[in-house]
Design a protein around this motif. Structure first.
Motif, PDB file in Angstrom:
ATOM      1  N   LYS A  30      71.561  20.019  50.518  1.00 23.42           N
ATOM      2  CA  LYS A  30      72.936  20.394  50.178  1.00 23.42           C
ATOM      3  C   LYS A  30      73.856  19.175  50.088  1.00 23.42           C
ATOM      4  O   LYS A  30      75.012  19.307  49.682  1.00 23.42           O
ATOM      5  CB  LYS A  30      73.493  21.358  51.231  1.00 23.42           C
ATOM      6  N   ARG A  31      73.340  18.007  50.509  1.00 27.51           N
ATOM      7  CA  ARG A  31      74.116  16.770  50.531  1.00 27.51           C
ATOM      8  C   ARG A  31      75.383  16.912  51.366  1.00 27.51           C
ATOM      9  O   ARG A  31      76.474  16.465  50.989  1.00 27.51           O
ATOM     10  CB  ARG A  31      74.451  16.306  49.112  1.00 27.51           C
ATOM     11  N   LEU A  32      75.234  17.532  52.519  1.00 27.28           N
ATOM     12  CA  LEU A  32      76.355  17.762  53.411  1.00 27.28           C
ATOM     13  C   LEU A  32      76.397  16.677  54.488  1.00 27.28           C
ATOM     14  O   LEU A  32      75.391  16.375  55.126  1.00 27.28           O
ATOM     15  CB  LEU A  32      76.229  19.139  54.082  1.00 27.28           C
ATOM     16  N   SER A  33      77.559  16.102  54.675  1.00 23.39           N
ATOM     17  CA  SER A  33      77.750  15.137  55.758  1.00 23.39           C
ATOM     18  C   SER A  33      77.815  15.883  57.084  1.00 23.39           C
ATOM     19  O   SER A  33      78.269  17.035  57.152  1.00 23.39           O
ATOM     20  CB  SER A  33      79.037  14.342  55.542  1.00 23.39           C
ATOM     21  N   TYR A  34      77.395  15.201  58.154  1.00 24.44           N
ATOM     22  CA  TYR A  34      77.484  15.819  59.473  1.00 24.44           C
ATOM     23  C   TYR A  34      77.400  14.755  60.559  1.00 24.44           C
ATOM     24  O   TYR A  34      76.885  13.657  60.352  1.00 24.44           O
ATOM     25  CB  TYR A  34      76.377  16.860  59.680  1.00 24.44           C
ATOM     26  N   ARG A  35      77.947  15.093  61.713  1.00 23.70           N
ATOM     27  CA  ARG A  35      77.789  14.247  62.887  1.00 23.70           C
ATOM     28  C   ARG A  35      76.452  14.610  63.523  1.00 23.70           C
ATOM     29  O   ARG A  35      76.213  15.777  63.865  1.00 23.70           O
ATOM     30  CB  ARG A  35      78.926  14.459  63.890  1.00 23.70           C
ATOM     31  N   SER A  36      75.598  13.634  63.681  1.00 19.56           N
ATOM     32  CA  SER A  36      74.255  13.843  64.209  1.00 19.56           C
ATOM     33  C   SER A  36      74.203  13.450  65.679  1.00 19.56           C
ATOM     34  O   SER A  36      74.512  12.313  66.038  1.00 19.56           O
ATOM     35  CB  SER A  36      73.249  12.999  63.406  1.00 19.56           C
ATOM     36  N   ASN A  37      73.801  14.406  66.521  1.00 19.76           N
ATOM     37  CA  ASN A  37      73.588  14.145  67.944  1.00 19.76           C
ATOM     38  C   ASN A  37      72.102  14.341  68.230  1.00 19.76           C
ATOM     39  O   ASN A  37      71.635  15.471  68.396  1.00 19.76           O
ATOM     40  CB  ASN A  37      74.425  15.083  68.802  1.00 19.76           C
ATOM     41  N   GLU A  38      71.355  13.235  68.255  1.00 19.95           N
ATOM     42  CA  GLU A  38      69.909  13.324  68.413  1.00 19.95           C
ATOM     43  C   GLU A  38      69.556  13.321  69.903  1.00 19.95           C
ATOM     44  O   GLU A  38      69.711  12.318  70.589  1.00 19.95           O
ATOM     45  CB  GLU A  38      69.217  12.157  67.700  1.00 19.95           C
ATOM     46  N   MET A  39      69.072  14.449  70.387  1.00 17.99           N
ATOM     47  CA  MET A  39      68.839  14.634  71.813  1.00 17.99           C
ATOM     48  C   MET A  39      67.380  14.360  72.184  1.00 17.99           C
ATOM     49  O   MET A  39      66.468  14.523  71.366  1.00 17.99           O
ATOM     50  CB  MET A  39      69.222  16.056  72.229  1.00 17.99           C
ATOM     51  N   ILE A  40      67.184  13.968  73.429  1.00 16.50           N
ATOM     52  CA  ILE A  40      65.844  13.841  73.994  1.00 16.50           C
ATOM     53  C   ILE A  40      65.471  15.205  74.569  1.00 16.50           C
ATOM     54  O   ILE A  40      66.154  15.714  75.464  1.00 16.50           O
ATOM     55  CB  ILE A  40      65.803  12.770  75.103  1.00 16.50           C
ATOM     56  N   ILE A  41      64.391  15.800  74.068  1.00 19.18           N
ATOM     57  CA  ILE A  41      64.082  17.189  74.441  1.00 19.18           C
ATOM     58  C   ILE A  41      62.813  17.323  75.288  1.00 19.18           C
ATOM     59  O   ILE A  41      62.402  18.442  75.583  1.00 19.18           O
ATOM     60  CB  ILE A  41      63.979  18.092  73.198  1.00 19.18           C
ATOM     61  N   LEU A  42      62.231  16.206  75.700  1.00 18.95           N
ATOM     62  CA  LEU A  42      61.119  16.252  76.658  1.00 18.95           C
ATOM     63  C   LEU A  42      61.493  15.395  77.861  1.00 18.95           C
ATOM     64  O   LEU A  42      61.857  14.224  77.711  1.00 18.95           O
ATOM     65  CB  LEU A  42      59.816  15.747  76.037  1.00 18.95           C
ATOM     66  N   GLY A  43      61.414  15.995  79.045  1.00 17.63           N
ATOM     67  CA  GLY A  43      61.680  15.244  80.254  1.00 17.63           C
ATOM     68  C   GLY A  43      60.549  14.259  80.542  1.00 17.63           C
ATOM     69  O   GLY A  43      59.465  14.338  79.961  1.00 17.63           O
ATOM     70  N   LYS A 100      63.969  21.747  59.925  1.00 17.27           N
ATOM     71  CA  LYS A 100      64.344  22.732  58.906  1.00 17.27           C
ATOM     72  C   LYS A 100      65.831  22.607  58.555  1.00 17.27           C
ATOM     73  O   LYS A 100      66.208  22.595  57.375  1.00 17.27           O
ATOM     74  CB  LYS A 100      64.049  24.151  59.412  1.00 17.27           C
ATOM     75  N   VAL A 101      66.667  22.525  59.590  1.00 15.40           N
ATOM     76  CA  VAL A 101      68.112  22.436  59.358  1.00 15.40           C
ATOM     77  C   VAL A 101      68.472  21.130  58.664  1.00 15.40           C
ATOM     78  O   VAL A 101      69.270  21.117  57.715  1.00 15.40           O
ATOM     79  CB  VAL A 101      68.875  22.588  60.689  1.00 15.40           C
ATOM     80  N   ARG A 102      67.877  20.033  59.113  1.00 16.72           N
ATOM     81  CA  ARG A 102      68.195  18.744  58.482  1.00 16.72           C
ATOM     82  C   ARG A 102      67.722  18.713  57.027  1.00 16.72           C
ATOM     83  O   ARG A 102      68.361  18.071  56.177  1.00 16.72           O
ATOM     84  CB  ARG A 102      67.566  17.593  59.276  1.00 16.72           C
ATOM     85  N   SER A 136      78.109  26.540  51.043  1.00 15.08           N
ATOM     86  CA  SER A 136      78.151  25.503  50.023  1.00 15.08           C
ATOM     87  C   SER A 136      76.979  25.673  49.063  1.00 15.08           C
ATOM     88  O   SER A 136      75.827  25.549  49.458  1.00 15.08           O
ATOM     89  CB  SER A 136      78.085  24.118  50.683  1.00 15.08           C
ATOM     90  N   ARG A 137      77.303  25.956  47.782  1.00 11.03           N
ATOM     91  CA  ARG A 137      76.246  26.128  46.788  1.00 11.03           C
ATOM     92  C   ARG A 137      76.460  25.221  45.576  1.00 11.03           C
ATOM     93  O   ARG A 137      75.919  25.476  44.507  1.00 11.03           O
ATOM     94  CB  ARG A 137      76.177  27.599  46.351  1.00 11.03           C
ATOM     95  N   GLU A 138      77.239  24.180  45.779  1.00 17.28           N
ATOM     96  CA  GLU A 138      77.563  23.304  44.648  1.00 17.28           C
ATOM     97  C   GLU A 138      76.373  22.466  44.207  1.00 17.28           C
ATOM     98  O   GLU A 138      76.159  22.261  43.015  1.00 17.28           O
ATOM     99  CB  GLU A 138      78.741  22.404  45.033  1.00 17.28           C
ATOM    100  N   THR A 139      75.595  21.947  45.139  1.00 15.72           N
ATOM    101  CA  THR A 139      74.498  21.055  44.773  1.00 15.72           C
ATOM    102  C   THR A 139      73.219  21.827  44.484  1.00 15.72           C
ATOM    103  O   THR A 139      72.509  21.537  43.519  1.00 15.72           O
ATOM    104  CB  THR A 139      74.231  20.045  45.902  1.00 15.72           C
TER     105      THR A 139
END
Length: 358
Positions: free
Chosen positions: A75-88, A67-69, A166-169
């Protein structure tokens, strides 16, 4: 909706946190959380900015992360992506815990929890809504706004926060009070869908999940509880971390108890059926989206959730709802949803024939 103030302004616009206002400590804590990921190659930059304002801790397969992505994409917003492993998982040397259980990440998330001022989650309902279930200190996504000195938890709040900044796009939450109220009503409905029950639970009558996923879910709670108990033992000197892990244990132990509970699983499926019926009524059959011809936050979160239902083999649930079927076809062609929900699910989850057909 609690996120809408009486004057119709999203509440996240009005909140000013005094939890973390100095960049350097926040940067240090964020770097420590990032370092908890085993593979540093999963820390990347998305977008054109070399040093983006936003940093996201997330997982490709996580519904709330999708949802967030999707919003960040729209919004065409740049971001640093930290993709985590969420299942042990079990490795040759024992249990490999999920990365979002790492102390450094939980400490960062607890900053956002203080701003939310919600109690820790205390049990299991099959839902993940912070508004109804409480604050889970060991999940994704988590957004860091380095410019604003903010740490934001809960996908609903993150999405509203990004839209307000941010509401430009594109403007995903309309300014018209009536339109805003309806969009946020739909967002709230999606926020309360029992998605965890559908993903982890074994339906007694019609379990259409991929075989490989069912195999994983047969032991997932045992792995989670083992990892959390180990985290408690390793961090006995930090009472706040211990409280966070114990809250997570209460939730996961509850899920373990009902994963084969026929009545619980049928009730979750029936609730989704009723929500799809209501959605079919809300879609007038003439417009592309819930807010007429304008794509909104409601469409973004419904799109992600419908993709998840399709992945789980539940698309036949809307065969009798023509407006939902048309709506899903429209949303599945949206570039943001094709990338952040459909493609991300195909790449990160066990193979689903139903989703691959898209």
């Amino acid at each position: 909706m609690p996120l809408i103030e009486p004057d119709g302004v999203p509440a996240m616009q009005a909140i000013k946190s005094d939890v973390m206002t100095i960049d350097r400590p926040l940067m240090k804590m964020t770097a420590a959380a990032r370092a908890a990921m085993v593979d540093p190659a999963r820390a990347t930059i998305v977008g054109d900015e070399a040093d983006p304002r936003f940093e996201l801790f997330h997982a490709a397969s996580s519904l709330c992360s999708q949802k967030v992505r999707t919003v960040l994409h729209e919004k065409r917003l740049s971001y640093r992506s930290n993709e985590m492993i969420i299942l042990g998982s079990m490795g040759s040397e024992g249990l490999i815990p999920a990365e979002h259980y790492a102390p450094a990440y939980v400490r960062l998330r607890l900053i956002a929890g203080r701003e939310l001022d919600r109690p820790f989650v205390a049990g299991y309902s099959g839902r993940t809504s912070v508004e109804t279930e409480g604050f889970d200190p060991c999940v994704v996504p988590l957004l860091v706004d380095h410019q604003g000195g903010r740490v934001i938890a809960d996908s609903l709040r993150i999405c509203c926060y990004l839209d307000a900044l941010s509401r430009e796009t594109i403007q995903l939450v309309p300014q018209d009070p009536n339109a805003m109220a309806e969009v946020m009503r739909q967002v709230g409905i999606v926020d309360r869908i029992p998605n965890t029950a559908l993903l982890y639970g074994f339906h007694p009558d019609d379990d259409g999940r991929p075989d490989a996923l069912r195999t994983t879910m047969a032991t997932v709670y045992e792995h989670k509880l083992m990892a959390l108990e180990a985290m408690i033992s390793a961090n006995a000197h930090e009472p706040e971390l211990i409280a966070a892990y114990r809250a997570k244990i209460a939730k996961e132990a509850g899920g373990q108890r009902v994963r084969h509970d026929a009545a619980f699983q049928r009730a979750a499926r029936n609730q989704v059926g009723e929500l799809l019926k209501d959605l079919d009524g809300a879609l007038n059959g003439r417009s592309m989206y819930l807010d007429g011809d304008s794509f909104s936050l409601a469409d973004a979160v419904w799109g992600v959730n419908l993709v998840r239902l399709a992945y789980l083999g539940l698309a036949p649930m809307w065969d009798e709802f023509p407006n939902v079927a048309r709506y899903f076809e429209t949303l599945a062609e949206r570039p943001s949803l094709r990338k952040e929900a459909i493609r991300a699910s195909i790449d990160s989850l066990p193979h689903s024939e139903a989703l691959a057909a898209l």
